[in-house]
Design a protein around this motif. Sequence first.
Motif, PDB file in Angstrom:
ATOM      1  N   ASP A 118       0.844  -1.193   0.000  1.00 53.09           N
ATOM      2  CA  ASP A 118       0.000   0.000   0.000  1.00 53.09           C
ATOM      3  C   ASP A 118       0.879   1.242   0.000  1.00 53.09           C
ATOM      4  OD1 ASP A 118       0.156   0.928   3.107  1.00 53.09           O
ATOM      5  OD2 ASP A 118       0.212  -1.248   2.894  1.00 53.09           O
ATOM      6  N   ASP A 125      -7.085  -4.160  -2.156  1.00 52.87           N
ATOM      7  CA  ASP A 125      -7.122  -2.704  -2.297  1.00 52.87           C
ATOM      8  C   ASP A 125      -6.514  -2.241  -3.604  1.00 52.87           C
ATOM      9  OD1 ASP A 125      -8.281  -2.607   0.151  1.00 52.87           O
ATOM     10  OD2 ASP A 125      -6.409  -2.211   1.252  1.00 52.87           O
ATOM     11  N   ASP A 158      -2.365  -3.157   2.697  1.00 53.01           N
ATOM     12  CA  ASP A 158      -2.548  -4.095   1.584  1.00 53.01           C
ATOM     13  C   ASP A 158      -1.225  -4.830   1.397  1.00 53.01           C
ATOM     14  OD1 ASP A 158      -3.537  -5.492  -0.528  1.00 53.01           O
ATOM     15  OD2 ASP A 158      -3.217  -3.900  -2.000  1.00 53.01           O
TER      16      ASP A 158
END
Length: 792
Positions: free
Chosen positions: A114, A373, A597
């Motif tokens: 992420d 995500d 994520d």
Amino acid sequence: MRSEQSIHFPSQAVSDLEKLSEEYGLKVARAIRNEWFSGTTSKYNSQQNNFHTLRLYARGEQSIQKYKNELSINGDLSYLNLDWKPVPIIPKFVDIVVNGMAQRNYDISCFSQDQHGVSKRTEYMESMLRDMRAKNFDSIVKQQFDVDMTENDVDNLPDTEDELALHMQLNYKQAVELAEEQALNVLLEGSDYDLVRRRCLYDLTVLGIGATKTTFDWNDGATAEYVDPTDLVYSHTESPYFDDIYYVGEVKEIPINELVKQFPDLSESDIKSIVDNRAYPLDYVSNRDKNKVQVLYFNYKTHMNDVYKLKKTGSGGEKIINKDDTFNPPVENMDGDFSKLERVVETLYEGVYIVGSDKILKWRMCPNMMRTDSDFSKVKMNYQIVAPRIYRGKIESLVGRITSFADMIQLTHLKLQQVMARMVPDGVYLDADGLAEIDLGNGTNYNPQEALNMFFQTGSVIGRSFTSDGDPNPGKVPIQQISNGVNSGKLQSLITTYNYYLQMIRDVTGLNEARDASTPDRDALVGVQKLAAANSNTATRHILQSMLFITAEVAECLSLRISDIIEYSPTKEAFIRALGAHNVATLDEMKNLHLYDFGIFIELMPDDEEKQLLENNIQVALGQKLIDLDDAIDLRAVRNVKLANQLLKVKRKNKAKRDQQMQQQNIQAQSQANQQAQQAAAQAETQKNQAKAQAEAQLEQTRNQLKTQYLQAEVEAKKQLMQFEFELSSQLEGMKQQTNTQLETTRENRRDNRVNMQAEHQKEMVDKRTGGDSLKNFESSGNDIVTGSANM
């Protein structure tokens, strides 16, 4: 195989409300039933028959009826007394593959992908780069001002960017990544995933397909379960990883009471209808339980329209209102105060259908769909399936390749029993008439019993060439051995055939003798045997890679389930406490784990062969002094062989640089030592010359002093001598003057005397003129000079 059009799946181009209806779910279930369960030779029954046969072969329990049909004559087996039990050849090869791969350990590595995790990794890497580039400057500042300007530990600072890349892979781990890895390990241990993995390896070897399922329960949390491939149903696919299927499910045979427990809303009439219209299991199950029904649990993937109404408020802000997909106002009605926003995302429905009865027990949208995500529009199935050798829907397995050769081995084994049953031992032929003609010479004849005793004990026999009448004796050799080895050639031929088909199994599967060490050649080199074993591992590597794929998929799904547990599940605190038992420091990170994520990677631990190759490289590097012992210890701690070899290259380069720097330092030290030695020698020579000059100066000074003293002494001596000489001279002069005076006086006196006596002595003077004495000179010859012998 039926086409998708004849199966009549419902259209997906309908509204979301219609997809949520039970009627739509029933249409989906009917389409799956028509594809898999219609007819006696249905696709489901064919799959179960095929997989059941393969599993029997893998257990060495295949049907022997085909062998009886092969050896019988019109179905008659009354003259055969054979052991029909199958030879367990295939189970050996299955165990070699499954057990060999089951012991390969692995590590689950999580990578935060992420934006927050990537930014932290980037910041750390940039800080390391800054420290690397300013290393010399920081050391100077530290020495001169005692100020530490580094951001990281200087001792662990890489020297090159290649080292930095390895450092990021081997040593850098964010706390949230460690927390995620611990969470996955806890969930896998709770699901007994090691047993699940072994069963999947067995299925991949025997059936050519393996499957698992991840579930989420509000009470038990997330779990990973084994799925029997014989119970699977799925849409047609050409992908070995089943990533393009749009429905998948499994058939479970459950008792009626368990069904009522799962669906308490069932009425008595519904239960009676289910029992009366249920589908029976496959025919090979003879003891059918009438209290069980076959239930299909399935997932169906379709799409959903996320529609939102974007409305402007009086304060100038914007408000988003969720709408269903039927919200479609005309364009002319949009006066600028509101607009329509929409997106299409995949969605997953789950259903429960009773096989055999036209009744669906559950149809709903999955409440806990797994979405990453990175791509929120995609949804992941609950099932993880892989079939590495699938083609046009047909699955090939390792056992399926060798069943025909196993049949030939079994037939050869039965033929060997037939040949061995007809074999008899060797015997002897005894000619009684020939023995009657033999007279032992003692009045007795040669009887058969004595002849046999002599033959069996000594191997000798007595015979006569002629009879008592003198005629040739046709029985002159009364005992002859009868050889009954007529079947030995057949036996050897069958053994050769047996070994041929066994070798065919090895050739087809790639499982050579080096893999199981059944018949190792004592003359073969160890390296050759290891190479053969490595080639055998290569032949079955697709099974291992398939299992790693399933493990990675399970870990990724559980990672998404962890987010659901922490964000929604009432078992959140208990789950975090369970993780805290492993590492309390990760508790704070676990609370925010759903915000990250992760990318999941499976790092396979090296096998013995790979470890040995790495150890050989380490030993060679140590032997050639390319690395140090500390480097070897670090290399052995790396579990990834590829990274270990890269680290070995970096360590070797660093060792070469250190050696070069040390050599340069030694050269500089030697040069400095030589320079210092030269300086010392020059200084010593200078000091020597100075000392010599000083000594010579002192010597010269001493000489001068001595010479001066000598001169002074000489001067003093000469002075005294001159004084003495002067005194003597004075005395002599005085004496001379006195003498002269006396002489003058005497002369005057004598003159008078001479005159007086001249005449008297003239004649005597003439006679003595020639012998007269001269006067003596009393003056010194040069001794009155000061510089006489002083060289002055």
